[in-house]
Design an enzyme around this catalytic site. Structure first.
Site, PDB file in Angstrom:
ATOM      1  N   ASN A  23      10.288   7.689  68.776  1.00  0.00           N
ATOM      2  CA  ASN A  23      11.285   7.011  69.607  1.00  0.00           C
ATOM      3  C   ASN A  23      10.779   5.597  69.878  1.00  0.00           C
ATOM      4  OD1 ASN A  23       9.758   6.937  72.219  1.00  0.00           O
ATOM      5  ND2 ASN A  23       9.880   9.157  71.966  1.00  0.00           N
ATOM      6  N   ASP A  33       7.366  14.433  66.131  1.00  0.00           N
ATOM      7  CA  ASP A  33       6.564  13.395  66.791  1.00  0.00           C
ATOM      8  C   ASP A  33       5.402  14.034  67.569  1.00  0.00           C
ATOM      9  OD1 ASP A  33       5.829  10.908  67.756  1.00  0.00           O
ATOM     10  OD2 ASP A  33       7.511  10.705  69.150  1.00  0.00           O
ATOM     11  N   SER A 120      16.092  12.253  62.717  1.00  0.00           N
ATOM     12  CA  SER A 120      17.277  12.308  63.607  1.00  0.00           C
ATOM     13  C   SER A 120      18.009  13.649  63.637  1.00  0.00           C
ATOM     14  CB  SER A 120      18.304  11.216  63.275  1.00  0.00           C
ATOM     15  OG  SER A 120      17.876   9.955  63.742  1.00  0.00           O
TER      16      SER A 120
HETATM   17  N1  AR6 Z   1       7.027  19.017  60.315  1.00  0.00           N
HETATM   18  C1  AR6 Z   1       8.157  18.622  59.709  1.00  0.00           C
HETATM   19  N2  AR6 Z   1       9.350  18.568  60.320  1.00  0.00           N
HETATM   20  C2  AR6 Z   1       9.396  18.966  61.615  1.00  0.00           C
HETATM   21  C3  AR6 Z   1       8.250  19.396  62.337  1.00  0.00           C
HETATM   22  C4  AR6 Z   1       7.022  19.415  61.619  1.00  0.00           C
HETATM   23  N3  AR6 Z   1       5.880  19.794  62.196  1.00  0.00           N
HETATM   24  N4  AR6 Z   1       8.633  19.715  63.605  1.00  0.00           N
HETATM   25  C5  AR6 Z   1       9.958  19.502  63.675  1.00  0.00           C
HETATM   26  N5  AR6 Z   1      10.431  19.054  62.482  1.00  0.00           N
HETATM   27  P1  AR6 Z   1      12.958  15.867  65.925  1.00  0.00           P
HETATM   28  P2  AR6 Z   1      14.667  13.453  65.978  1.00  0.00           P
HETATM   29  C6  AR6 Z   1      11.807  18.696  62.069  1.00  0.00           C
HETATM   30  O1  AR6 Z   1      13.640  16.435  67.091  1.00  0.00           O
HETATM   31  O2  AR6 Z   1      15.888  14.268  65.906  1.00  0.00           O
HETATM   32  C7  AR6 Z   1      11.006  13.397  69.623  1.00  0.00           C
HETATM   33  O3  AR6 Z   1      10.817  13.867  70.935  1.00  0.00           O
HETATM   34  C8  AR6 Z   1      12.967  19.313  62.816  1.00  0.00           C
HETATM   35  O4  AR6 Z   1      13.279  20.587  62.287  1.00  0.00           O
HETATM   36  O5  AR6 Z   1      11.486  15.970  65.813  1.00  0.00           O
HETATM   37  O6  AR6 Z   1      14.536  12.259  65.068  1.00  0.00           O
HETATM   38  C9  AR6 Z   1      10.764  11.896  69.487  1.00  0.00           C
HETATM   39  O7  AR6 Z   1       9.785  11.432  70.388  1.00  0.00           O
HETATM   40  C10 AR6 Z   1      14.076  18.303  62.530  1.00  0.00           C
HETATM   41  O8  AR6 Z   1      14.753  18.640  61.343  1.00  0.00           O
HETATM   42  O9  AR6 Z   1      13.290  14.275  65.746  1.00  0.00           O
HETATM   43  C11 AR6 Z   1      12.108  11.310  69.777  1.00  0.00           C
HETATM   44  O10 AR6 Z   1      12.306  11.137  71.162  1.00  0.00           O
HETATM   45  C12 AR6 Z   1      13.344  16.984  62.292  1.00  0.00           C
HETATM   46  O11 AR6 Z   1      11.946  17.309  62.293  1.00  0.00           O
HETATM   47  C13 AR6 Z   1      13.078  12.341  69.262  1.00  0.00           C
HETATM   48  O12 AR6 Z   1      12.359  13.586  69.253  1.00  0.00           O
HETATM   49  C14 AR6 Z   1      13.597  15.923  63.349  1.00  0.00           C
HETATM   50  O13 AR6 Z   1      13.631  16.528  64.640  1.00  0.00           O
HETATM   51  C15 AR6 Z   1      13.518  12.053  67.849  1.00  0.00           C
HETATM   52  O14 AR6 Z   1      14.507  12.964  67.485  1.00  0.00           O
END
Ligand code: AR6
Length: 168
Positions: A23, A33, A120
């Site tokens: 973010n 993240d 996202s």
């Molecule tokens: N390895 C690969 N992919 C993953 C992992 C992992 N270990 N963990 C989750 N995913 P998100 P966003 C996938 O929510 O929507 C954070 O709090 C998950 O299944 O991580 O871009 C940041 O600080 C999904 O498909 O990111 C921001 O505030 C993908 O990662 C916010 O979330 C993205 O999910 C960003 O939101």
């Protein structure tokens, strides 16, 4: 550039750079993240804070990089995906910019391998099919001298099935 699909945890993948769905504050968070900061250790946070001091964070659609601490990767490229508001706030172009700006950074760092999570599509609620199409089209449109392999790393089964279909 060759595209490879992987199902699993991006923190476990040994590539030159892994991309983080961060973010704008670069402070860390949940999802991928959180996993990257936890596995990589404090150095990633410290380097992020230096970037924040210098340029006040990372705007949506842009990308910055840090070292990767304890991760098997060499670098973490932090990009900030758009929050999905229904598609009327330029979300699609901003998501494309995440992929292109991350690839540009990797190219400038002379990297050969890079892995992307599904930016996202978690708490930012970008529709998964639309996001996958943008991710794949962006990577295919990018011409690179250095990058040899781009990995799409899908953590959840739904994204994995979408990518499997679109890449076959
Ligand atoms: N390895 C690969 N992919 C993953 C992992 C992992 N270990 N963990 C989750 N995913 P998100 P966003 C996938 O929510 O929507 C954070 O709090 C998950 O299944 O991580 O871009 C940041 O600080 C999904 O498909 O990111 C921001 O505030 C993908 O990662 C916010 O979330 C993205 O999910 C960003 O939101």
């Amino acid at each position: 550039m060759e595209i490879k699909l992987v199902k699993g945890d991006i923190t476990k993948i040994s590539v030159d750079a892994i991309v983080n769905a961060a973010n704008s504050s670069l402070m860390g968070g949940g999802g991928v993240d959180g996993a990257i900061h936890r596995a990589g250790g404090k150095i990633i946070h410290d380097e992020c804070m230096k970037i924040v001091e210098k340029q006040g964070g990372c705007p949506t659609g842009e990308a910055v990089y840090t070292s990767a601490g304890n991760l098997p990767a060499k670098f973490v490229i932090h990009t900030v995906g758009p929050i999905w508001y229904g598609g009327k706030r330029n979300e699609e172009d901003l998501l494309k910019s995440c992929y292109i700006n991350s690839l540009k950074l990797a190219e400038n760092l002379n990297l050969k391998t890079i892995s992307f999570p599904n930016i996202s599509t978690g708490v930012y609620h970008f529709p998964k099919e639309k996001a996958a199409k943008i991710a794949i089209d962006s990577v295919k449109s990018f011409s690179s001298k250095n990058i040899e392999t781009v990995y799409f790393v899908c953590f959840d089964e739904e994204n994995y099935q979408i990518y499997l279909k679109m890449l076959s």
